[in-house]
Design a protein around this motif. Structure first.
Motif, short mmCIF file in Angstrom:
data_model
loop_
_atom_site.label_atom_id
_atom_site.label_comp_id
_atom_site.label_asym_id
_atom_site.label_seq_id
_atom_site.Cartn_x
_atom_site.Cartn_y
_atom_site.Cartn_z
N ASN A 147 24.98 -6.25 18.71
CA ASN A 147 25.52 -5.16 19.17
C ASN A 147 27.42 -4.92 18.82
O ASN A 147 27.85 -5.98 18.82
CB ASN A 147 25.58 -5.12 20.54
CG ASN A 147 26.19 -3.75 21.43
OD1 ASN A 147 25.82 -2.68 21.07
ND2 ASN A 147 27.44 -3.89 21.90
N VAL A 148 27.63 -4.04 18.18
CA VAL A 148 28.97 -3.83 17.63
C VAL A 148 29.34 -2.26 18.33
O VAL A 148 28.88 -1.57 18.22
CB VAL A 148 29.03 -3.60 16.01
CG1 VAL A 148 30.35 -3.70 15.63
CG2 VAL A 148 28.35 -4.56 15.39
N GLY A 149 30.62 -2.55 19.17
CA GLY A 149 31.23 -1.40 19.36
C GLY A 149 30.99 -1.32 21.23
O GLY A 149 30.44 -2.09 21.46
N PRO A 150 31.56 -0.23 21.68
CA PRO A 150 32.21 1.00 20.83
C PRO A 150 33.39 0.46 20.30
O PRO A 150 33.83 1.33 19.20
CB PRO A 150 32.43 1.71 21.93
CG PRO A 150 32.67 0.70 23.30
CD PRO A 150 31.50 -0.19 23.05
N ILE A 151 34.42 -0.38 20.66
CA ILE A 151 35.50 -0.63 19.95
C ILE A 151 35.07 -1.37 18.67
O ILE A 151 34.71 -2.63 18.99
CB ILE A 151 36.50 -1.33 20.99
CG1 ILE A 151 37.06 -0.46 22.17
CG2 ILE A 151 37.91 -1.71 20.13
CD1 ILE A 151 37.84 -1.05 23.35
N HIS A 172 16.47 -2.66 11.50
CA HIS A 172 16.90 -1.25 12.20
C HIS A 172 18.15 -1.19 12.72
O HIS A 172 18.77 -2.27 13.54
CB HIS A 172 15.83 -0.91 13.46
CG HIS A 172 15.93 0.04 14.26
ND1 HIS A 172 15.43 1.29 13.67
CD2 HIS A 172 16.75 0.42 15.27
CE1 HIS A 172 15.75 2.40 14.36
NE2 HIS A 172 16.50 1.85 15.34
N LEU A 173 18.74 0.03 12.48
CA LEU A 173 19.98 -0.08 13.25
C LEU A 173 19.84 1.41 13.92
O LEU A 173 19.56 2.58 13.42
CB LEU A 173 21.18 0.19 11.89
CG LEU A 173 22.67 0.70 12.39
CD1 LEU A 173 23.36 -0.03 13.61
CD2 LEU A 173 23.41 1.13 11.20
N GLU A 174 20.46 1.49 14.99
CA GLU A 174 20.76 2.63 15.92
C GLU A 174 22.26 2.91 16.31
O GLU A 174 22.85 2.00 16.64
CB GLU A 174 19.94 2.48 17.12
CG GLU A 174 19.92 3.78 17.75
CD GLU A 174 18.81 4.09 18.93
OE1 GLU A 174 17.91 2.99 18.90
OE2 GLU A 174 18.75 5.02 19.67
N ILE A 175 22.73 4.01 15.90
CA ILE A 175 24.30 4.46 16.14
C ILE A 175 24.11 5.48 17.32
O ILE A 175 23.52 6.30 17.46
CB ILE A 175 24.50 5.13 14.95
CG1 ILE A 175 24.46 3.89 13.82
CG2 ILE A 175 25.94 5.49 15.37
CD1 ILE A 175 24.74 4.68 12.47
#
Lengths: 505, 258
Positions: A147-151, A172-175
């Motif tokens: 997991n990356v983000g929200p920051i 797979h990447l989900e944004i």
């Protein structure tokens, strides 16, 4: 067949009464058929409250005939459907249907990606929040999630990225977006202050201020039945192409940084500074905020400023071309950029990609060619640059070529520009056509921007809708990283450089 | 191949600004406004009515830089009363000091409002974590630019970190959207004490265009003290650099002439 009212990108606003009132069945069948053809794509598809009903508007672009086709249909406001989902047949429709579901609670039957789009403050389902976004998951002992983000790690806008990886490889990447949602569209109707509306348009995406302000100005001028004079049109085009140059150069620098090519990075940083300082010396703001206004300008180009811009652009483009040449002659760079983050043409078409990212995959979507307005409908016949490979290298080279092309346009536009001491000033009080709909359609540096203004019986803007190109292209990024090492995500991401605030509004 | 690189290098030359204290921006740049009261204030009333963020008051005659988007329309509407100078020394340790009054010739930095430990602890190096909470990307790009080859703020030991754990404070851009409020709070909590908060840009200082939007949650600013307020839409890199240098006690802006 559904009926449409057909206009082009220089036509005045359309009276709402002249927009056909269709049944969903007819629109559904017709759009399913047309969107299967490459020549058509959807500029905007949205719903708005109309008394006790919800009226849907479809603004379809025909790239081969330069036509804008508009139709509508209505349903009871409390009627939640379900309607058969167009996304199920034409995935490019997903952001539009998700937006309508989120705002109005309308359900679409067999919608394959029924997820929040931007979690607006006025969403129908208050249980949905950024904290419980329904990420797609895959079970398996050999898989892990990142997991990356929200920051994010840099100075950049927020968004949550969830990778499903098999070892180092991204499956797979989900944004998940929405963190930037400011309620921008609602602010357009909060006060009937045209200056405030123009400034709101500029801030829809601050790195695309010139293009957003142009789209707003064009929509408002169409509502007033006004054709902007030649000199004004030239200056707007020069500002738009300067913005394209500045952002493409910035992205060239960012792509250099992420592969450790420091020379390219610092050279592009300096060249971007020079480009935006040129804009600042023209209008007082490095992002061209305050430069483009409806009906006129506060910053008409003088002879000295015209010369200054032409001189700077020539120097920028000379030095930038040296960087381009260095990139192309450095095998270590090519090894990182080539065949990385590929989005094949067929996929780009299916998801409805637009702008330079689509052109890098061989899909010619370019408003300057297909639906020209302003200078591109008068003095300059634009020829889009199209590449085939759809990889990071293609998107980088697309930028390089477009910088050269834009510089050429600026020089051409300004070479024949005669400073006009009687240039018209902005007008913030001119009456607008009542009960009408106008479309501002501009090819921003990322791709097509579509602003739609709808007025009420008093001629006030009653609804304002903005479509940033990023709303289509975020999915292209998610597809680009499939099968790539997760360590290549940064260059894939920067090769698109999509807008968060433009998406979230 | 080496030859193309030599070409790039030769054209690149030396790009850094040798002395950041000597920077003068182009005359076109809209920085600190100067206000002049006149007997007839009808132009100011018209300018105040059209101001996108209601930054202007007529009695007394003031312009709040914390709200101002520097669009410059008021100066065109009321040229006898409002004039934008190219002075970028507009940040302050006090929110109230951002309100410019008629006759003011400088924005008061209010060194007396700076917590005493800030110059002592951060006067040699300062690491910051930036959080965009509804920023429109222009402020973010200008903050990036402070570290670029031209401004090179890193020469003073001021840099941005990837992790809040490595930071001495947070720089907030944007009005703080409801959807980012929790993440911002978590980030702030993750920065070890003692820490500072910088509000960068009109959106962060006042909510800007979104002050009344229901999509915005500004409760962060009720809970936490802001140490540095930086006006602008976006704040120019020199606004940030000059503000931070004053905050950390390394530069001292001349006092406003009373």
């Amino acid at each position: 067949m559904a009926r449409y009212i057909t206009i082009d990108n220089t036509s005045p606003a359309v009276p709402l009464a002249e927009i056909p009132d269709e049944h969903y069945g007819a629109v559904y069948d017709d759009l399913a058929d047309r969107l299967a053809q490459e020549r058509y794509h959807m500029a905007h598809y949205f719903a708005r409250e109309e008394g006790d009903r919800l009226r849907f508007y479809a603004i379809l672009l025909d790239d081969s005939s330069r036509k804008i086709m508009i139709t509508s249909f209505a349903m009871g406001y409390h009627d939640e459907g379900p309607l058969p989902s167009l996304t199920a047949l034409r995935p490019a429709m997903h952001p539009f249907e998700r937006d309508i579901t989120e705002r109005y609670g309308v359900r679409f039957d067999a919608m394959p990606w029924d997820k929040p789009l931007r979690l607006p403050f006025d969403r129908r389902d208050r249980r949905a929040s950024v904290g419980n976004y329904p990420f797609y998951t895959i079970e398996g002992d050999s898989l892990h999630e990142v997991n990356v983000g929200p920051i994010h790690a840099g100075i950049i806008e927020p968004g949550a990225f969830r990778f499903i990886c098999n070892g180092e490889t991204v499956l797979h990447l989900e944004i998940a977006l929405g963190y930037q949602h400011r309620g921008l569209e609602r602010q357009f109707t909060a006060a009937d202050n045209r200056l405030r509306q123009a400034v709101l348009a500029e801030t829809a995406a601050g790195d695309t201020a010139a293009a957003n302000a142009t789209a707003f100005a064009e929509a408002v001028e169409k509502l007033a039945g006004h054709t902007p004079p030649e000199g004004l049109v030239r200056e707007r085009a020069a500002a738009l192409e300067l913005e394209r140059m500045a952002m493409h150069i910035a992205d060239t620098g960012a792509l250099s940084m992420d592969v450790g090519y420091q020379l390219g990075q610092v050279a592009c940083e300096a060249l971007r500074t020079m480009t935006i300082n040129t804009t600042q010396a023209w209008c007082g703001n490095r992002f061209a905020k305050g430069l483009i206004r409806p009906f006129g300008t506060n910053k008409p180009l003088t002879a000295e400023k015209t010369d200054m811009i032409r001189r700077n652009v020539a120097e920028i483009v000379r030095r930038y071309d040296e960087v381009r040449h260095d990139i192309k002659s450095s095998p270590t760079l090519l090894a990182r950029y080539e065949q990385c983050g590929v989005v094949p043409r067929s996929e780009m078409l299916r998801i409805g990609g637009v702008g330079m990212a689509a052109r890098a995959s061989g899909v010619e979507r370019d408003i300057r060619t297909s639906h020209p307005s302003g200078i591109f409908s008068r003095q300059i016949a634009h020829e889009s640059i199209v590449k085939r490979h759809g990889d990071v290298m293609a998107r980088l080279m697309m930028r390089c070529r477009e910088v050269l092309q834009s510089a050429g346009y600026i020089d051409r536009i300004l070479a024949s520009h005669r400073p006009d001491t009687s240039a018209p000033r902005p007008d913030y009080v001119r009456p607008l056509a009542p009960d009408a709909l106008a479309v501002g359609l501009v090819e921003a540096w990322r791709g097509e921007l579509c602003h739609v203004a709808v007025t009420n019986a008093a001629g006030r803007i009653a609804d304002y809708r903005i479509k940033d190109p990023s709303i289509h292209n975020w999915l292209a990024l998610a597809l680009a990283v499939r099968g790539e090492g997760i360590s290549d995500f940064p260059i894939c991401n920067k090769s698109f450089n999509l807008s968060y605030c433009g998406h979230d509004l | 191949m080496i030859l193309p690189k030599i070409k790039v290098l030769r054209s690149h030359g030396r790009q850094y600004i040798p002395d950041l204290t000597e920077v003068t921006l182009t005359d076109e740049f809209r920085g600190r406004p100067e206000l002049t009261a006149t007997d007839d204030m009808s132009d100011v009333e018209a300018a105040a009515a059209m101001c996108p963020t209601a930054a202007i008051t007529t009695a007394p005659f003031t312009l709040d830089l914390g709200r101002c988007l520097f669009c410059g329309e008021c100066a065109l509407r009321a040229p006898r009363n409002i004039r934008f100078t190219n002075d970028y020394r507009i940040g302050s340790a006090s929110r109230e000091a951002l309100v410019v009054r008629a006759g003011d010739t400088a924005v008061d930095f209010r060194h007396d409002c700076v917590r005493t430990e800030i110059p002592r602890l951060f006067g040699h190096a300062l690491k910051l974590r930036q959080v965009s909470a509804g920023g429109d990307a222009s402020n973010e790009m200008e903050l990036n630019a402070t570290g670029n080859v031209n401004f090179d703020f890193g020469r003073y030991g001021v840099e941005f970190t990837a992790s809040p754990r490595h930071a001495d404070g947070v720089v907030i851009t944007g009005p703080v959207t409801c959807n980012m409020a929790a993440a911002l709070e978590m980030c702030y909590d993750a920065v070890p004490d003692p820490k500072i908060v910088i509000a960068c840009g009109a959106d962060a200082c006042s909510g800007g265009l979104f002050a009344a939007s229901r999509a915005v949650d500004r409760s962060f600013f009720e809970r936490h003290r802001v140490d540095l307020w930086l006006p602008g839409a976006p704040a120019h890199p020199m606004v940030f650099i000059e503000g931070v240098m004053n905050l950390t006690g390394r530069w001292r802006r001349r006092e406003a002439e009373k």
